[in-house]
Design a protein around this motif. Structure first.
Motif, PDB file in Angstrom:
ATOM      1  N   VAL A  44       0.764  -1.276  -0.102  1.00  0.00           N
ATOM      2  CA  VAL A  44       0.004  -0.312  -0.263  1.00  0.00           C
ATOM      3  C   VAL A  44       1.104   1.102  -0.583  1.00  0.00           C
ATOM      4  CG1 VAL A  44      -0.669   0.424   1.967  1.00  0.00           C
ATOM      5  CG2 VAL A  44      -2.096   0.929   1.349  1.00  0.00           C
ATOM      6  N   VAL A  47       1.739   2.220  -3.309  1.00  0.00           N
ATOM      7  CA  VAL A  47       0.967   3.190  -4.186  1.00  0.00           C
ATOM      8  C   VAL A  47       0.635   4.323  -3.558  1.00  0.00           C
ATOM      9  CG1 VAL A  47      -1.699   3.655  -4.630  1.00  0.00           C
ATOM     10  CG2 VAL A  47      -0.641   1.381  -4.463  1.00  0.00           C
ATOM     11  N   HIS A  48       0.709   4.449  -2.105  1.00  0.00           N
ATOM     12  CA  HIS A  48       0.736   5.515  -1.431  1.00  0.00           C
ATOM     13  C   HIS A  48       1.609   6.868  -1.968  1.00  0.00           C
ATOM     14  CE1 HIS A  48      -1.065   8.253   1.686  1.00  0.00           C
ATOM     15  NE2 HIS A  48      -0.290   8.406   2.640  1.00  0.00           N
ATOM     16  N   SER A 117      -3.613  14.245   2.937  1.00  0.00           N
ATOM     17  CA  SER A 117      -3.501  14.856   1.575  1.00  0.00           C
ATOM     18  C   SER A 117      -3.706  16.462   1.344  1.00  0.00           C
ATOM     19  CB  SER A 117      -5.576  14.807   1.917  1.00  0.00           C
ATOM     20  OG  SER A 117      -5.470  12.951   2.307  1.00  0.00           O
ATOM     21  N   ASN A 122      -7.059  14.530  -4.744  1.00  0.00           N
ATOM     22  CA  ASN A 122      -5.866  13.347  -3.685  1.00  0.00           C
ATOM     23  C   ASN A 122      -7.039  12.721  -2.761  1.00  0.00           C
ATOM     24  OD1 ASN A 122      -4.098  13.087  -5.515  1.00  0.00           O
ATOM     25  ND2 ASN A 122      -2.603  14.781  -4.891  1.00  0.00           N
ATOM     26  N   ILE A 125      -9.066  10.068  -3.601  1.00  0.00           N
ATOM     27  CA  ILE A 125      -8.545   9.253  -3.598  1.00  0.00           C
ATOM     28  C   ILE A 125      -7.873   8.513  -2.464  1.00  0.00           C
ATOM     29  CG2 ILE A 125      -5.667   8.336  -5.519  1.00  0.00           C
ATOM     30  CD1 ILE A 125      -6.718  10.348  -6.994  1.00  0.00           C
ATOM     31  N   GLU A 126      -6.995   8.917  -1.865  1.00  0.00           N
ATOM     32  CA  GLU A 126      -6.783   8.597  -1.077  1.00  0.00           C
ATOM     33  C   GLU A 126      -7.888   7.777   0.764  1.00  0.00           C
ATOM     34  OE1 GLU A 126      -3.863  11.586   1.075  1.00  0.00           O
ATOM     35  OE2 GLU A 126      -2.289  11.116  -0.685  1.00  0.00           O
ATOM     36  N   GLU A 128     -10.203   6.434  -0.567  1.00  0.00           N
ATOM     37  CA  GLU A 128     -10.775   4.774  -0.969  1.00  0.00           C
ATOM     38  C   GLU A 128      -9.308   4.165  -1.343  1.00  0.00           C
ATOM     39  OE1 GLU A 128     -12.024   5.453  -5.233  1.00  0.00           O
ATOM     40  OE2 GLU A 128     -13.771   7.238  -4.843  1.00  0.00           O
ATOM     41  N   ARG A 129      -8.292   4.685  -0.781  1.00  0.00           N
ATOM     42  CA  ARG A 129      -7.796   3.944  -0.752  1.00  0.00           C
ATOM     43  C   ARG A 129      -7.408   3.138   0.612  1.00  0.00           C
ATOM     44  NH1 ARG A 129      -3.198   7.044  -1.830  1.00  0.00           N
ATOM     45  NH2 ARG A 129      -2.780   6.408  -3.991  1.00  0.00           N
ATOM     46  N   PHE A 130      -7.863   3.553   1.609  1.00  0.00           N
ATOM     47  CA  PHE A 130      -7.636   3.578   3.149  1.00  0.00           C
ATOM     48  C   PHE A 130      -9.380   3.052   3.793  1.00  0.00           C
ATOM     49  CE2 PHE A 130      -3.370   5.795   2.922  1.00  0.00           C
ATOM     50  CZ  PHE A 130      -2.917   4.574   2.906  1.00  0.00           C
TER      51      PHE A 130
END
Ligand code: ADP
Length: 153
Positions: A44, A47-48, A117, A122, A125-126, A128-130
């Motif tokens: 992760v 990507v991050h 962020s 972003n 996006i972030e 949704e990542r976590f």
């Protein structure tokens, strides 16, 4: 209302600053709508922090972020992305303005207490990542009219 991601980094946890940092966001008037404690992985973080993958210190950043669990938070509020970003202060904490989180609690470019962020795009996006939809809590905010003008709600 905007939503933004804050990651309380391993150094924040180990140094016992979680409460201090969360308290700042609460007192500013931001609303906590999701929160969880996780151990981040290399996958992760690749990507991050993809925008830093060519930096010589890329592995150090990832190792720092995996050194202990982190606290993931989603804060909601008017102009929340910019407000939270400014509360965090400059990336290189030795140059961060006193009164900011990094300016008060860190000396380091790497071990700088929080991730925030850097734009609304972003942040989406972030988050949704976590987080997944079920991680978010929907609850009333009875003091909102004491925090905001009608056109800010
Ligand atoms: P920010 O976290 O302020 O958005 P960046 O996205 O540029 O900043 O960097 C991500 C993270 O990588 C920083 O928070 C910090 O932990 C680390 N980092 C950035 N630049 C450096 C650097 N020059 N030396 C060491 N670590 C760095």
């Amino acid at each position: 209302m905007e939503r933004t991601l804050v990651i309380l980094k391993p150094g924040c946890l180990q140094r016992g600053l979680i409460g201090e940092v969360i308290s700042r966001f609460e007192k500013r008037g931001l609303k906590l709508v999701a929160m969880k404690m996780v151990q981040l992985t290399d996958e992760v973080l690749n990507v991050h922090y993809a925008h830093l993958k060519d930096k010589p210190f890329f592995q150090w950043i990832k190792d720092g972020m995996m050194a202990a669990p982190v606290i993931l938070c989603c804060w909601e509020g008017y102009s929340a992305v910019q407000v939270v970003r400014e509360m965090a202060g400059a990336t290189r904490a030795s140059k961060a303005v006193p009164g900011t989180i990094r300016g008060d609690y860190s000396m380091s470019a790497q071990e700088n207490i929080v991730h925030t962020s850097d734009s609304l795009e972003n942040a989406k996006i972030e988050l949704e990542r976590f987080f997944t939809a079920s991680d978010y809590c929907d609850y009333p905010s009875p003091l909102d009219h004491y925090k905001y003008a009608p056109d800010e709600l």
